[in-house]
Design a protein around this motif. Structure first.
Motif, PDB file in Angstrom:
ATOM      1  N   LEU A   1       0.840  -1.196   0.000  1.00  0.00           N
ATOM      2  CA  LEU A   1       0.000   0.000   0.000  1.00  0.00           C
ATOM      3  C   LEU A   1       0.877   1.249   0.000  1.00  0.00           C
ATOM      4  O   LEU A   1       1.969   1.269   0.569  1.00  0.00           O
ATOM      5  N   ILE A   2       0.374   2.300  -0.629  1.00  0.00           N
ATOM      6  CA  ILE A   2       1.024   3.606  -0.620  1.00  0.00           C
ATOM      7  C   ILE A   2       0.030   4.611  -0.063  1.00  0.00           C
ATOM      8  O   ILE A   2      -1.123   4.678  -0.496  1.00  0.00           O
ATOM      9  N   VAL A   3       0.495   5.416   0.897  1.00  0.00           N
ATOM     10  CA  VAL A   3      -0.368   6.404   1.541  1.00  0.00           C
ATOM     11  C   VAL A   3       0.387   7.728   1.630  1.00  0.00           C
ATOM     12  O   VAL A   3       1.534   7.765   2.063  1.00  0.00           O
ATOM     13  N   THR A   4      -0.262   8.813   1.218  1.00  0.00           N
ATOM     14  CA  THR A   4       0.386  10.123   1.246  1.00  0.00           C
ATOM     15  C   THR A   4      -0.358  11.132   2.112  1.00  0.00           C
ATOM     16  O   THR A   4      -0.030  12.324   2.098  1.00  0.00           O
ATOM     17  N   SER A   5      -1.333  10.674   2.879  1.00  0.00           N
ATOM     18  CA  SER A   5      -2.085  11.587   3.734  1.00  0.00           C
ATOM     19  C   SER A   5      -2.681  10.834   4.911  1.00  0.00           C
ATOM     20  O   SER A   5      -3.142   9.692   4.762  1.00  0.00           O
ATOM     21  N   ALA A   6      -2.705  11.491   6.068  1.00  0.00           N
ATOM     22  CA  ALA A   6      -3.374  10.905   7.227  1.00  0.00           C
ATOM     23  C   ALA A   6      -4.870  10.755   6.981  1.00  0.00           C
ATOM     24  O   ALA A   6      -5.523   9.930   7.617  1.00  0.00           O
ATOM     25  N   GLU A   7      -5.401  11.531   6.046  1.00  0.00           N
ATOM     26  CA  GLU A   7      -6.835  11.416   5.730  1.00  0.00           C
ATOM     27  C   GLU A   7      -7.163  10.028   5.202  1.00  0.00           C
ATOM     28  O   GLU A   7      -8.250   9.492   5.452  1.00  0.00           O
TER      29      GLU A   7
ATOM     30  N   GLU B   1       6.731  11.228   8.077  1.00  0.00           N
ATOM     31  CA  GLU B   1       6.576  10.732   9.442  1.00  0.00           C
ATOM     32  C   GLU B   1       5.164  10.930   9.975  1.00  0.00           C
ATOM     33  O   GLU B   1       4.647  10.080  10.706  1.00  0.00           O
ATOM     34  N   LYS B   2       4.535  12.035   9.642  1.00  0.00           N
ATOM     35  CA  LYS B   2       3.182  12.282  10.144  1.00  0.00           C
ATOM     36  C   LYS B   2       2.204  11.221   9.629  1.00  0.00           C
ATOM     37  O   LYS B   2       1.389  10.684  10.385  1.00  0.00           O
ATOM     38  N   THR B   3       2.296  10.911   8.350  1.00  0.00           N
ATOM     39  CA  THR B   3       1.442   9.874   7.774  1.00  0.00           C
ATOM     40  C   THR B   3       1.791   8.516   8.358  1.00  0.00           C
ATOM     41  O   THR B   3       0.905   7.690   8.621  1.00  0.00           O
TER      42      THR B   3
ATOM     43  N   LEU C   1      -0.690  -0.557  -4.597  1.00  0.00           N
ATOM     44  CA  LEU C   1      -2.002   0.066  -4.466  1.00  0.00           C
ATOM     45  C   LEU C   1      -1.839   1.419  -3.778  1.00  0.00           C
ATOM     46  O   LEU C   1      -1.493   1.488  -2.595  1.00  0.00           O
ATOM     47  N   TYR C   2      -2.071   2.474  -4.504  1.00  0.00           N
ATOM     48  CA  TYR C   2      -1.988   3.829  -3.975  1.00  0.00           C
ATOM     49  C   TYR C   2      -3.380   4.270  -3.538  1.00  0.00           C
ATOM     50  O   TYR C   2      -4.264   4.492  -4.361  1.00  0.00           O
ATOM     51  N   LEU C   3      -3.579   4.376  -2.233  1.00  0.00           N
ATOM     52  CA  LEU C   3      -4.851   4.837  -1.677  1.00  0.00           C
ATOM     53  C   LEU C   3      -4.786   6.354  -1.608  1.00  0.00           C
ATOM     54  O   LEU C   3      -4.191   6.930  -0.695  1.00  0.00           O
ATOM     55  N   ALA C   4      -5.402   6.998  -2.576  1.00  0.00           N
ATOM     56  CA  ALA C   4      -5.170   8.419  -2.809  1.00  0.00           C
ATOM     57  C   ALA C   4      -6.406   9.257  -2.502  1.00  0.00           C
ATOM     58  O   ALA C   4      -7.498   8.750  -2.261  1.00  0.00           O
TER      59      ALA C   4
ATOM     60  N   ARG D   1      -1.685   0.859  -9.092  1.00  0.00           N
ATOM     61  CA  ARG D   1      -3.123   1.075  -9.276  1.00  0.00           C
ATOM     62  C   ARG D   1      -3.558   2.143  -8.281  1.00  0.00           C
ATOM     63  O   ARG D   1      -3.238   2.057  -7.096  1.00  0.00           O
ATOM     64  N   VAL D   2      -4.274   3.158  -8.755  1.00  0.00           N
ATOM     65  CA  VAL D   2      -4.697   4.270  -7.909  1.00  0.00           C
ATOM     66  C   VAL D   2      -6.173   4.113  -7.558  1.00  0.00           C
ATOM     67  O   VAL D   2      -7.007   3.892  -8.436  1.00  0.00           O
ATOM     68  N   ALA D   3      -6.476   4.202  -6.269  1.00  0.00           N
ATOM     69  CA  ALA D   3      -7.866   4.193  -5.803  1.00  0.00           C
ATOM     70  C   ALA D   3      -8.118   5.487  -5.051  1.00  0.00           C
ATOM     71  O   ALA D   3      -7.497   5.743  -4.005  1.00  0.00           O
ATOM     72  N   GLU D   4      -8.976   6.328  -5.572  1.00  0.00           N
ATOM     73  CA  GLU D   4      -9.290   7.603  -4.931  1.00  0.00           C
ATOM     74  C   GLU D   4     -10.367   7.354  -3.873  1.00  0.00           C
ATOM     75  O   GLU D   4     -11.556   7.355  -4.165  1.00  0.00           O
ATOM     76  N   ILE D   5      -9.932   7.157  -2.625  1.00  0.00           N
ATOM     77  CA  ILE D   5     -10.863   6.739  -1.584  1.00  0.00           C
ATOM     78  C   ILE D   5     -11.417   7.908  -0.766  1.00  0.00           C
ATOM     79  O   ILE D   5     -12.236   7.712   0.124  1.00  0.00           O
TER      80      ILE D   5
END
Length: 236
Positions: free
Chosen positions: A52-58, A83-85, A123-126, A146-150
């Protein structure tokens, strides 16, 4: 110092507490709120992926709302942009976390150093909107993604009296700006309500954010040394 915080409400409250401890006067002006797409997130996680790839705490807040359908366990590999994420990911139950330097292109290079050629796509959870630099760099490196705009950020509208209270009656000394989209929205509101802010400093988390400031305000722009809130606070 009177400081306007433009982050979404949940994050803005935490920033406001930090500002108070520094003896500043925070003014909350959230410019967007998140809409989470729970079923899309569950469906994306159910499909095979290598990490998984995550770029935001959201993203982690959105995952928390789908509960057991997130399929999180100690074996799940997660790449966090900073670090925050990563801290939000730890709180969500992730343990196998690799942490980037704070920007999308750098995170892509970190992923490439860990994966030669994964058997399954990343899987980029964007969120939406976003810069797009991460997936572009991954494609350049030949890594399947693969990008998933969640979730998506929905602009917040303000009544004239609310803008008067926050910006015009007592003009701020500084405005904290966290993204290109965040910046465009702030100046759209300022123009709509004829707010001039002649003495205000605009503190930007990155050069990309600063580039979105209208030319007339750029002499009062300052850019953080690194794309994180600690560096942004150092400008105060």
């Amino acid at each position: 110092m009177r400081v306007v915080v433009t982050r979404p409400e949940i994050s803005a409250a935490k920033t406001a507490e930090r500002l108070k401890r520094m003896e500043h006067d925070p003014v909350l002006l959230p410019l967007s709120n998140a809409m989470h797409h729970h079923q899309l997130a569950a469906d994306a996680l159910a499909s095979p992926h290598s990490a998984l790839i995550v770029t935001s705490a959201e993203t982690l807040r959105a995952l928390a709302e789908i509960g057991s359908d997130a399929g999180i366990d100690d074996r799940t590999t997660l790449f966090a942009v900073g670090e925050k994420t990563a801290a939000a990911a730890r709180s969500a139950g992730f343990r196998n976390i690799h942490i980037g330097s704070g920007d999308g292109a750098g995170l892509a290079d970190l992923i490439a150093s860990k994966f030669d050629q994964p058997d399954l796509p990343l899987l980029y959870l964007a969120g939406k909107p976003r810069a797009g630099s991460l997936e572009l760099r991954l494609e350049e490196l030949g890594l399947p993604v693969r990008v998933a705009e969640i979730y998506e950020m929905i602009p917040v509208d303000y009544r004239p009296e609310e803008i008067d209270e926050r910006l015009r009656a007592h003009p701020p000394h500084a405005v904290l700006l966290y993204s290109r989209e965040n910046t465009l929205r702030f100046f759209e509101i300022a123009e709509q309500h004829a707010v001039s802010l002649p003495e205000t400093a605009f503190l930007c988390i990155s050069t990309r954010t600063a580039d979105a400031v209208p030319a007339a305000f750029r002499p009062r722009v300052r850019v953080a040394e690194s794309p994180d809130e600690n560096a942004l606070f150092a400008l105060l």
